[in-house]
Design a protein around this motif. Sequence first.
Motif, PDB file in Angstrom:
ATOM      1  N   GLY A  64      24.042 -35.263 -67.333  1.00  0.00           N
ATOM      2  CA  GLY A  64      24.557 -33.826 -67.203  1.00  0.00           C
ATOM      3  C   GLY A  64      25.876 -33.837 -67.485  1.00  0.00           C
ATOM      4  O   GLY A  64      26.857 -34.685 -67.239  1.00  0.00           O
ATOM      5  N   PHE A  65      26.357 -32.736 -67.801  1.00  0.00           N
ATOM      6  CA  PHE A  65      27.910 -32.488 -68.441  1.00  0.00           C
ATOM      7  C   PHE A  65      28.554 -31.998 -66.635  1.00  0.00           C
ATOM      8  O   PHE A  65      27.996 -31.354 -65.888  1.00  0.00           O
ATOM      9  N   ILE A  66      29.938 -32.588 -67.030  1.00  0.00           N
ATOM     10  CA  ILE A  66      30.492 -32.487 -65.693  1.00  0.00           C
ATOM     11  C   ILE A  66      31.900 -31.610 -65.906  1.00  0.00           C
ATOM     12  O   ILE A  66      32.691 -32.125 -67.131  1.00  0.00           O
ATOM     13  N   ASP A  67      32.020 -30.485 -65.850  1.00  0.00           N
ATOM     14  CA  ASP A  67      33.193 -29.429 -66.081  1.00  0.00           C
ATOM     15  C   ASP A  67      34.176 -29.378 -65.033  1.00  0.00           C
ATOM     16  O   ASP A  67      33.874 -28.631 -63.998  1.00  0.00           O
ATOM     17  N   LEU A  68      35.423 -29.886 -65.026  1.00  0.00           N
ATOM     18  CA  LEU A  68      36.252 -29.777 -63.931  1.00  0.00           C
ATOM     19  C   LEU A  68      37.253 -28.641 -63.935  1.00  0.00           C
ATOM     20  O   LEU A  68      38.212 -28.769 -63.187  1.00  0.00           O
ATOM     21  N   HIS A  69      36.779 -27.606 -64.885  1.00  0.00           N
ATOM     22  CA  HIS A  69      37.949 -26.444 -65.219  1.00  0.00           C
ATOM     23  C   HIS A  69      37.060 -25.105 -65.458  1.00  0.00           C
ATOM     24  O   HIS A  69      36.829 -24.959 -66.486  1.00  0.00           O
ATOM     25  N   VAL A  70      36.712 -24.479 -64.434  1.00  0.00           N
ATOM     26  CA  VAL A  70      35.749 -23.365 -64.710  1.00  0.00           C
ATOM     27  C   VAL A  70      36.234 -22.033 -63.931  1.00  0.00           C
ATOM     28  O   VAL A  70      36.258 -22.282 -62.653  1.00  0.00           O
TER      29      VAL A  70
END
Length: 365
Positions: free
Chosen positions: A47-53
């Motif tokens: 799964g994708f991991i987004d550290l800036h949302v």
Amino acid sequence: MSDAIKGNILTPEGWVHGEIAFGDRIAAIRGRGADPALNQDVYILPGFIDLHVHGGGGRDVMEGGDAVRTIAAVHAKHGTTSMLATTMTAPPEDIDLALKGIGAAAAQRGKGEARVLGAHLEGPFINSGKLGAQPPFARSAKLADVRKLEELAPLKLITVAPEIAGHLELVRELSDAGMRVQIGHTLGSYEDGVAALNHGAHGFTHLFNAMTGLHHREPGMVGAALAHARYAELIPDLLHVHPGAIRTALRCIPHLYCVTDSTSATGMPDGEYMLGRHTVMKCMGGVRLPDGTLAGSTLTMDQALRNLVGLGLTLADASARVSTYAADYLGLPERGRLAAGACADLVVLDRDLNLQAVYIEGELL
């Protein structure tokens, strides 16, 4: 209760053609190594991991309350299985409100939501001369200020302009306290960047954007990143950074990873939206302030993956840059990889890299 799906499974050791069995964690991967080009089965990736949302679905992190939950659900539909909700530079009471909402979302994941790992404090400890799309509330900080904010939500990343008086010492103190410090929204020089890295800074916030650029006699903060960084985040929407600059960064920074820097306009029609205290306009795929300054994005992580592959990266390399490297950066060995014992965070894509299914800790969206 357990599930099993079949296809081309991307493991840390390479591609396996077979079956992955899981509950909330991966139980087993059965099959044999095989080139996925030799069959037409689906791809199964971490799964994708987004550290800036910053936002999505018309909601902004700075609203506080349940906004983060809506945002986490919007991004989950695009394959993001875990994320950091990201603040803006703002007055103290606004940041407190946002962090309380992030803290509540991080304490317990709701059904259909990406796992909120904590907060990325992008402001306010930045340079007022390099705000980008940040509102004009930048200020300097001391460790006690950050400790007070940490009581409201887990602070996983903190963006700091190291050239501000006292901030180099702050970088060391935060790093020693176990926090990840990123250099960003900075007018600092190459030397300032190297000094920050030597004091424990770990990466760079949206590389190339809102920092001093590369010149052959003044390498700037971009030069410090390209010459010395192991990790940096980059926005691959093909608006924030030219493909040629992306390729340059890929050759220089071994664990360059991708973020969306997404705003409330993500997943929404063209029109006006809020980004902190700013009104921004979504038009023609971008988000801008009235003066034309880019103000975050409408990128999603599934599109980020497709953009990377479109630039010539292998699917395995692109996957690492939207998942594994971000997990490694935060020190999360149980995420960002498909292996026995890891969290059952995975995405299933067709041969055109369109999402077919998303599982978050074993839950099928």
